[in-house]
Design a protein around this motif. Sequence first.
Motif, short mmCIF file in Angstrom:
data_model
loop_
_atom_site.label_atom_id
_atom_site.label_comp_id
_atom_site.label_asym_id
_atom_site.label_seq_id
_atom_site.Cartn_x
_atom_site.Cartn_y
_atom_site.Cartn_z
N MET A 143 56.04 40.44 35.34
CA MET A 143 54.73 40.43 35.78
C MET A 143 53.82 40.19 34.07
O MET A 143 54.45 41.56 33.50
CB MET A 143 53.42 40.47 36.00
N HIS B 143 48.77 38.76 39.79
CA HIS B 143 49.86 38.76 40.39
C HIS B 143 49.83 36.71 40.93
O HIS B 143 50.42 35.78 40.41
CB HIS B 143 50.96 38.88 41.39
N PHE C 148 48.21 34.77 37.74
CA PHE C 148 49.84 35.18 36.96
C PHE C 148 50.37 33.48 37.13
O PHE C 148 50.87 33.18 36.32
CB PHE C 148 50.53 36.36 36.83
N ILE C 149 51.09 33.59 38.54
CA ILE C 149 52.38 32.69 39.00
C ILE C 149 51.77 31.21 39.36
O ILE C 149 52.43 30.28 39.31
CB ILE C 149 52.83 33.08 40.37
N GLY D 85 54.25 31.73 34.67
CA GLY D 85 54.44 32.32 36.04
C GLY D 85 55.66 31.27 36.67
O GLY D 85 56.01 31.79 37.43
#
Length: 109
Positions: free
Chosen positions: A1, A54, A57-58, A63
């Motif tokens: 990340m 996370h 982020f994706i 991401g």
Amino acid sequence: MDKEFMRDKFNLLFLDMEGKNYRRSLDVIFNENSESEAETDADVEAGRSYGWIHARFILTGLGMELMYKKFQNCNFGTCSGAFCRWRNVLPIGMSDTPGNEMVRHYCPI
């Protein structure tokens, strides 16, 4: 990340309400703590916080691009189904609650 994503306070808005030691867990994530290597409550909370960050982020453009590259490189494995012919799979979480469900594989076929 991307560490810059994690350091940007805008991306972390409202996450501090979900964890009791949120700032301390960020120190653990960035290896800025001065405690011993033994697992503490902050380490467990850091794992949860990292999961929440996370998940955000994706959903960003970067991401999704990184996840797509991992999918293309078969980093998540392949499907062994008879009609799938070993197609690449994606990880999928069945619950937002940490520890509630295991990560499963999704075959896009």
